[in-house]
Scaffold this motif. Structure first.
Motif, PDB file in Angstrom:
ATOM      1  N   LEU A   1      28.126  47.167   3.706  1.00 31.68           N
ATOM      2  CA  LEU A   1      26.814  46.523   3.784  1.00 31.68           C
ATOM      3  C   LEU A   1      25.680  47.543   3.812  1.00 31.68           C
ATOM      4  CD1 LEU A   1      27.517  43.600   6.263  1.00 31.68           C
ATOM      5  CD2 LEU A   1      27.079  43.449   3.817  1.00 31.68           C
ATOM      6  N   VAL A   2      25.885  48.684   4.489  1.00 31.78           N
ATOM      7  CA  VAL A   2      24.856  49.723   4.500  1.00 31.78           C
ATOM      8  C   VAL A   2      24.633  50.249   3.086  1.00 31.78           C
ATOM      9  CG1 VAL A   2      24.365  52.092   5.221  1.00 31.78           C
ATOM     10  CG2 VAL A   2      25.111  50.426   6.898  1.00 31.78           C
ATOM     11  N   HIS A   3      25.726  50.516   2.367  1.00 35.57           N
ATOM     12  CA  HIS A   3      25.585  50.992   0.994  1.00 35.57           C
ATOM     13  C   HIS A   3      24.911  49.949   0.105  1.00 35.57           C
ATOM     14  CE1 HIS A   3      27.585  54.839   1.186  1.00 35.57           C
ATOM     15  NE2 HIS A   3      28.490  54.297   1.980  1.00 35.57           N
ATOM     16  N   LEU A   4      25.227  48.695   0.316  1.00 43.04           N
ATOM     17  CA  LEU A   4      24.609  47.625  -0.472  1.00 43.04           C
ATOM     18  C   LEU A   4      23.113  47.524  -0.189  1.00 43.04           C
ATOM     19  CD1 LEU A   4      25.495  45.356  -2.442  1.00 43.04           C
ATOM     20  CD2 LEU A   4      25.591  43.864  -0.461  1.00 43.04           C
ATOM     21  N   LEU A   5      22.742  47.583   1.083  1.00 44.95           N
ATOM     22  CA  LEU A   5      21.323  47.518   1.434  1.00 44.95           C
ATOM     23  C   LEU A   5      20.555  48.729   0.906  1.00 44.95           C
ATOM     24  CD1 LEU A   5      21.450  46.168   5.083  1.00 44.95           C
ATOM     25  CD2 LEU A   5      20.532  45.004   3.092  1.00 44.95           C
ATOM     26  N   LEU A   6      21.171  49.902   0.965  1.00 42.32           N
ATOM     27  CA  LEU A   6      20.492  51.092   0.466  1.00 42.32           C
ATOM     28  C   LEU A   6      20.388  51.089  -1.057  1.00 42.32           C
ATOM     29  CD1 LEU A   6      21.872  53.891   2.806  1.00 42.32           C
ATOM     30  CD2 LEU A   6      19.690  52.695   2.930  1.00 42.32           C
ATOM     31  N   ALA A   7      21.355  50.487  -1.724  1.00 39.77           N
ATOM     32  CA  ALA A   7      21.293  50.419  -3.180  1.00 39.77           C
ATOM     33  C   ALA A   7      20.171  49.496  -3.646  1.00 39.77           C
ATOM     34  CB  ALA A   7      22.633  49.940  -3.736  1.00 39.77           C
ATOM     35  N   PHE A   8      19.932  48.435  -2.899  1.00 34.53           N
ATOM     36  CA  PHE A   8      18.900  47.474  -3.270  1.00 34.53           C
ATOM     37  C   PHE A   8      17.602  47.678  -2.497  1.00 34.53           C
ATOM     38  CE2 PHE A   8      22.709  45.175  -4.644  1.00 34.53           C
ATOM     39  CZ  PHE A   8      22.335  44.928  -5.948  1.00 34.53           C
ATOM     40  N   ARG A   9      17.421  48.839  -1.904  1.00 32.60           N
ATOM     41  CA  ARG A   9      16.231  49.131  -1.114  1.00 32.60           C
ATOM     42  C   ARG A   9      14.926  48.968  -1.900  1.00 32.60           C
ATOM     43  NH1 ARG A   9      15.804  54.422   2.585  1.00 32.60           N
ATOM     44  NH2 ARG A   9      16.354  53.046   4.283  1.00 32.60           N
ATOM     45  N   PRO A  10      14.823  49.462  -3.140  1.00 26.37           N
ATOM     46  CA  PRO A  10      13.560  49.254  -3.873  1.00 26.37           C
ATOM     47  C   PRO A  10      13.253  47.785  -4.144  1.00 26.37           C
ATOM     48  CG  PRO A  10      14.835  51.000  -4.903  1.00 26.37           C
ATOM     49  CD  PRO A  10      15.709  50.374  -3.868  1.00 26.37           C
ATOM     50  N   LEU A  11      14.275  47.004  -4.460  1.00 27.35           N
ATOM     51  CA  LEU A  11      14.051  45.571  -4.692  1.00 27.35           C
ATOM     52  C   LEU A  11      13.629  44.853  -3.412  1.00 27.35           C
ATOM     53  CD1 LEU A  11      16.999  44.740  -7.080  1.00 27.35           C
ATOM     54  CD2 LEU A  11      14.597  44.960  -7.648  1.00 27.35           C
ATOM     55  N   ILE A  12      14.218  45.249  -2.301  1.00 24.77           N
ATOM     56  CA  ILE A  12      13.845  44.649  -1.017  1.00 24.77           C
ATOM     57  C   ILE A  12      12.406  44.989  -0.679  1.00 24.77           C
ATOM     58  CG2 ILE A  12      14.320  44.728   1.463  1.00 24.77           C
ATOM     59  CD1 ILE A  12      17.281  45.142   0.742  1.00 24.77           C
TER      60      ILE A  12
END
Length: 87
Positions: free
Chosen positions: A16-27
């Motif tokens: 989940l941390v990797h997923l959140l960091l991968a989509f950080r710009p979109l978030i």
């Protein structure tokens, strides 16, 4: 077998941390769009504007802070493993 449950939760937390960091710009972009939506609607519908303000601030924090992403992933992993039983 509680060690096995803890390992499953830690594995899910890392994912989940990797997923959140991968989509950080979109978030971050979606948080900015929600904040713009708040500024537009707060004059017409004050209650709706203030309700949307909380997720907007949370998404802005999630997009800019690693600690918020980490604790969100921990919460998600904990919620995801609540009903698991040891096989």
């Amino acid at each position: 077998m509680s060690n096995r449950r803890r390992l499953a939760r830690e594995r899910l937390e890392i994912y989940l941390v990797h997923l959140l960091l991968a989509f950080r710009p979109l978030i971050l972009i979606s948080g900015l769009l929600l904040l713009a939506y708040v500024f537009v609607t707060v004059f017409v519908y004050p209650f709706a504007g203030y309700v949307v303000l909380l997720p907007a601030f949370y998404m802005l924090l999630l997009g800019t802070s690693y600690n918020v992403a980490l604790y969100t992933a921990r919460l998600g992993a904990w919620i995801g493993t609540i009903g698991r039983t040891d096989d």
